[in-house]
Design a protein around this motif. Structure first.
Motif, PDB file in Angstrom:
ATOM      1  N   GLY A  79       0.819  -1.195   0.000  1.00 20.60           N
ATOM      2  CA  GLY A  79       0.000   0.000   0.000  1.00 20.60           C
ATOM      3  C   GLY A  79       0.857   1.250   0.000  1.00 20.60           C
ATOM      4  N   LYS A  80       0.205   2.386   0.140  1.00 18.76           N
ATOM      5  CA  LYS A  80       0.951   3.637   0.163  1.00 18.76           C
ATOM      6  C   LYS A  80       1.740   3.743   1.472  1.00 18.76           C
ATOM      7  N   PRO A  81       2.983   4.211   1.384  1.00 17.04           N
ATOM      8  CA  PRO A  81       3.844   4.226   2.571  1.00 17.04           C
ATOM      9  C   PRO A  81       3.548   5.362   3.535  1.00 17.04           C
ATOM     10  N   GLY A  82       2.665   6.290   3.148  1.00 18.54           N
ATOM     11  CA  GLY A  82       2.424   7.435   4.009  1.00 18.54           C
ATOM     12  C   GLY A  82       0.954   7.738   4.184  1.00 18.54           C
ATOM     13  N   VAL A  83       0.649   8.409   5.294  1.00 18.21           N
ATOM     14  CA  VAL A  83      -0.692   8.929   5.533  1.00 18.21           C
ATOM     15  C   VAL A  83      -0.570  10.438   5.673  1.00 18.21           C
ATOM     16  N   TYR A  84      -1.519  11.151   5.098  1.00 16.48           N
ATOM     17  CA  TYR A  84      -1.466  12.615   5.026  1.00 16.48           C
ATOM     18  C   TYR A  84      -2.771  13.155   5.590  1.00 16.48           C
ATOM     19  N   LEU A  85      -2.688  13.867   6.711  1.00 14.45           N
ATOM     20  CA  LEU A  85      -3.868  14.432   7.355  1.00 14.45           C
ATOM     21  C   LEU A  85      -4.065  15.862   6.866  1.00 14.45           C
ATOM     22  N   LEU A 137       9.543   5.021  11.154  1.00 12.26           N
ATOM     23  CA  LEU A 137       8.478   5.983  10.907  1.00 12.26           C
ATOM     24  C   LEU A 137       9.041   7.398  11.001  1.00 12.26           C
ATOM     25  N   ILE A 138       8.637   8.258  10.072  1.00 14.16           N
ATOM     26  CA  ILE A 138       8.966   9.680  10.132  1.00 14.16           C
ATOM     27  C   ILE A 138       7.661  10.460  10.050  1.00 14.16           C
ATOM     28  N   CYS A 139       7.407  11.271  11.080  1.00 18.05           N
ATOM     29  CA  CYS A 139       6.210  12.108  11.149  1.00 18.05           C
ATOM     30  C   CYS A 139       6.605  13.556  10.869  1.00 18.05           C
ATOM     31  N   VAL A 140       5.898  14.199   9.953  1.00 24.22           N
ATOM     32  CA  VAL A 140       6.211  15.579   9.567  1.00 24.22           C
ATOM     33  C   VAL A 140       4.966  16.436   9.751  1.00 24.22           C
ATOM     34  N   ASP A 141       5.028  17.358  10.702  1.00 24.17           N
ATOM     35  CA  ASP A 141       3.907  18.250  10.966  1.00 24.17           C
ATOM     36  C   ASP A 141       4.022  19.497  10.084  1.00 24.17           C
ATOM     37  N   GLU A 142       2.874  20.039   9.683  1.00 26.06           N
ATOM     38  CA  GLU A 142       2.820  21.293   8.919  1.00 26.06           C
ATOM     39  C   GLU A 142       3.590  21.193   7.595  1.00 26.06           C
ATOM     40  N   PHE A 143       3.305  20.165   6.852  1.00 22.39           N
ATOM     41  CA  PHE A 143       3.972  19.945   5.570  1.00 22.39           C
ATOM     42  C   PHE A 143       3.578  21.045   4.598  1.00 22.39           C
ATOM     43  N   GLU A 144       4.548  21.700   4.003  1.00 20.25           N
ATOM     44  CA  GLU A 144       4.260  22.785   3.079  1.00 20.25           C
ATOM     45  C   GLU A 144       5.481  23.064   2.215  1.00 20.25           C
ATOM     46  N   LEU A 145       5.236  23.490   1.016  1.00 25.85           N
ATOM     47  CA  LEU A 145       6.317  23.833   0.090  1.00 25.85           C
ATOM     48  C   LEU A 145       6.308  25.333  -0.156  1.00 25.85           C
ATOM     49  N   ASP A 146       7.408  25.983   0.185  1.00 24.64           N
ATOM     50  CA  ASP A 146       7.480  27.433   0.069  1.00 24.64           C
ATOM     51  C   ASP A 146       8.265  27.898  -1.150  1.00 24.64           C
ATOM     52  N   ASP A 147       9.110  27.039  -1.679  1.00 19.29           N
ATOM     53  CA  ASP A 147       9.913  27.464  -2.824  1.00 19.29           C
ATOM     54  C   ASP A 147      10.358  26.240  -3.607  1.00 19.29           C
ATOM     55  N   ALA A 169       4.184   9.904   7.816  1.00 15.26           N
ATOM     56  CA  ALA A 169       2.906  10.489   8.230  1.00 15.26           C
ATOM     57  C   ALA A 169       3.101  11.992   8.243  1.00 15.26           C
ATOM     58  N   ALA A 170       2.109  12.726   7.770  1.00 14.89           N
ATOM     59  CA  ALA A 170       2.257  14.178   7.675  1.00 14.89           C
ATOM     60  C   ALA A 170       0.921  14.858   7.914  1.00 14.89           C
ATOM     61  N   THR A 171       0.991  16.113   8.363  1.00 19.14           N
ATOM     62  CA  THR A 171      -0.196  16.950   8.461  1.00 19.14           C
ATOM     63  C   THR A 171       0.026  18.198   7.623  1.00 19.14           C
ATOM     64  N   SER A 172      -1.075  18.775   7.151  1.00 16.69           N
ATOM     65  CA  SER A 172      -0.972  20.014   6.387  1.00 16.69           C
ATOM     66  C   SER A 172      -2.349  20.637   6.274  1.00 16.69           C
ATOM     67  N   ASN A 173      -2.365  21.902   5.851  1.00  8.22           N
ATOM     68  CA  ASN A 173      -3.612  22.585   5.559  1.00  8.22           C
ATOM     69  C   ASN A 173      -3.878  22.624   4.057  1.00  8.22           C
ATOM     70  N   PHE A 200       1.279   9.290  -0.412  1.00  9.14           N
ATOM     71  CA  PHE A 200       0.382   9.444   0.728  1.00  9.14           C
ATOM     72  C   PHE A 200      -1.048   9.005   0.459  1.00  9.14           C
ATOM     73  N   ASP A 201      -1.635   8.397   1.485  1.00 12.92           N
ATOM     74  CA  ASP A 201      -3.064   8.146   1.566  1.00 12.92           C
ATOM     75  C   ASP A 201      -3.659   9.342   2.315  1.00 12.92           C
ATOM     76  N   VAL A 202      -4.456  10.161   1.638  1.00 13.17           N
ATOM     77  CA  VAL A 202      -4.956  11.416   2.209  1.00 13.17           C
ATOM     78  C   VAL A 202      -6.205  11.164   3.046  1.00 13.17           C
ATOM     79  N   ARG A 203      -6.204  11.725   4.254  1.00 12.59           N
ATOM     80  CA  ARG A 203      -7.356  11.679   5.146  1.00 12.59           C
ATOM     81  C   ARG A 203      -7.744  13.099   5.527  1.00 12.59           C
ATOM     82  N   ARG A 204      -8.946  13.496   5.206  1.00  9.84           N
ATOM     83  CA  ARG A 204      -9.428  14.834   5.490  1.00  9.84           C
ATOM     84  C   ARG A 204     -10.028  14.878   6.893  1.00  9.84           C
ATOM     85  N   ILE A 205      -9.685  15.915   7.673  1.00  4.40           N
ATOM     86  CA  ILE A 205     -10.252  16.118   9.003  1.00  4.40           C
ATOM     87  C   ILE A 205     -10.928  17.489   9.015  1.00  4.40           C
TER      88      ILE A 205
END
Length: 339
Positions: A79-85, A137-147, A169-173, A200-205
Motif C-alpha cells: 500500500g501507500k507508505p504514508g498517511v497525510y492528514l 516511521l517519520i512524522c512531519v507536521d505542517e507539511f508545506e512547500l514554500d519554494d 505520516a504528515a499533516t498540512s492545511n 500518501f493516503d490522504v485523510r481529510r479532518i
C-alpha cells in the motif's frame, strides 16, 4: 534580569537538531485515548480509527529481511507508505500525528516541515538519507512547500526514504497535489509535487478551530508599561521590542529559533505592528510555531494579534501560514492574560 531574545546568538549542532526530532512538550503526553472527536464532525473519528489501526501495525517489531529481500533491497510496506492528514486549523491533526509517533515502535522521528528542511540543510542530502533510512516511521507536521528548492529537496529525500522502507505520516492545511500553489510557479515542478503526493493516503479532518471555541478573536493588547513590568517581575520571561526582535530573527537561521527560546518561560513583545514585508512575516511564523511547541505564554502590546499580518498578506499565497500563526499566538496570548 529580563531576557532579551534580540541579544541571544544560539549555536545549534546537527546532532542537536536530530536529537530534538520528537513531539514538542505540548504534545509529549497526548495519546489516541486523549483525543476527543467532535460528534458533529465524523471525519475526526474516522481519522482516529484509521491512525489507531496504523499504529498497531507500526508497534509490531519489524520483520527481519529475507536473503531475497536483502539482495533486492528493503521491500517497502504494502500500500501507500504514508498517511497525510489534511484539514483546517485546530482540528487535532497534530494531536493525532503525535499519538501515532508515541504508539509506534522505533527508531522513529517527529519534526515540523521547517525542521526537516533545516536538518537536511545541516546534514546534506546524502548524509540525511543515510541517517534516516533506518527509521521505521517519520512524522512531519505542517507539511508545506514554500519554494522550488524545498520541492526538489524533499521530493528526492522522501523518494529515497520510501524506497528504503520508511513509513511516513504528515499533516498540512493543503492537499498534497496542491502544495506550492500561490507561492511559486508550482506548475513548473508538477512532476515533483505529484511524486510527493503519490506517497500518501490522504485523510481529510474537518471541524472548527478548537482553540477559539468560546474565546474572543484576539485579547486586548496590554499597555507597553504593563508588558514590561509583568515581564520584569516574572522569572524566565523575555521582553523585546517588536522591531528589535524581527530584525534579530533576520540574522539567525530559522533552525536556531527553538534554541533562542531555551530557558524562556514566557515571551513579552512590545509595540507589535502591522507587517507588510513577507520575509519578516514568515520568520515570525516560524518563531510563533516554536513558541507554541513550548507552550510559552505571550504578553503582547501594540496592535491586536489578528491585525499583525496585513490584509494583502491574508489574501496571498501564504495565507494559511499566517492564519495558523494568528491562531497559535492568540492561544498563547490568552494564556498570557492569566500570568
Amino acid at each position: 534580569m529580563v531576557i532579551r531574545l534580540s541579544e541571544r546568538w544560539p549555536e545549534v549542532s546537527s546532532d542537536r537538531l536530530l536529537s530534538e526530532c520528537v513531539p514538542p512538550p505540548r504534545f509529549a503526553d497526548v495519546r489516541f485515548s486523549t483525543y476527543r472527536p467532535d460528534p458533529d464532525e465524523p471525519s475526526q473519528a474516522q481519522a482516529l480509527d484509521f491512525l489507531s489501526e496504523r499504529a498497531q501495525q507500526l508497534a509490531k517489531p519489524r520483520q527481519a529481511p529475507t536473503l531475497w529481500s536483502r539482495l533486492r533491497g528493503r521491500t517497502p510496506p504494502p500500500g501507500k507508505p504514508g498517511v497525510y492528514l489534511d484539514g483546517g486549523f485546530g482540528v487535532g491533526k497534530t494531536h493525532l500525528l503525535a499519538s501515532l509517533w508515541h504508539e509506534s515502535a522505533g527508531p522513529k522521528m517527529y519534526c515540523t516541515f521547517v525542521e526537516l528542511t533545516n536538518l537536511v540543510g545541516a546534514l546534506g542530502l546524502r548524509a540525511a538519507v543515510d541517517a534516516l533510512s533506518s527509521y521505521r516511521l517519520i512524522c512531519v507536521d505542517e507539511f508545506e512547500l514554500d519554494d522550488p528548492g524545498d520541492t526538489m529537496l524533499i521530493s528526492r529525500l522522501l523518494g529515497q526514504l520510501v524506497a528504503a522502507g520508511v513509513e511516513l505520516a504528515a499533516t498540512s492545511n493543503t492537499l498534497p497535489d496542491k502544495l506550492g500553489e500561490g507561492r511559486f510557479q508550482a506548475i513548473d515542478f508538477l512532476r515533483e509535487i505529484q511524486a510527493l503526493a503519490a506517497h500518501f493516503d490522504v485523510r481529510r479532518i474537518d471541524g472548527p478551530d478548537y482553540r477559539h471555541r468560546g474565546l474572543p478573536v484576539a485579547p486586548e493588547p496590554w499597555p507597553e508599561e504593563r508588558v514590561e513590568k509583568v515581564a520584569a517581575d516574572r522569572p524566565g520571561a523575555s521582553c523585546d521590542h517588536f522591531v528589535d526582535l524581527h530584525r534579530h530573527l533576520a540574522e539567525l537561521h530559522p533552525s536556531k529559533y527553538g534554541a533562542l527560546l531555551d530557558g524562556v518561560e514566557a515571551v513579552a513583545i512590545t509595540e507589535i505592528r502591522e507587517l507588510t514585508d513577507e520575509n519578516v512575516a514568515l520568520r515570525l511564523v516560524v518563531l510563533a510555531d516554536r513558541m507554541y511547541d513550548r507552550d510559552l505564554p505571550l504578553l503582547a502590546g501594540g496592535i491586536p494579534l489578528d491585525k499583525m499580518f496585513s490584509p494583502d498578506m491574508l489574501k496571498g499565497g501564504y495565507r494559511k501560514k499566517y492564519l495558523r500563526a494568528i491562531s497559535r499566538l492568540i492561544a498563547l496570548a490568552n494564556t498570557g492574560m492569566n500570568v
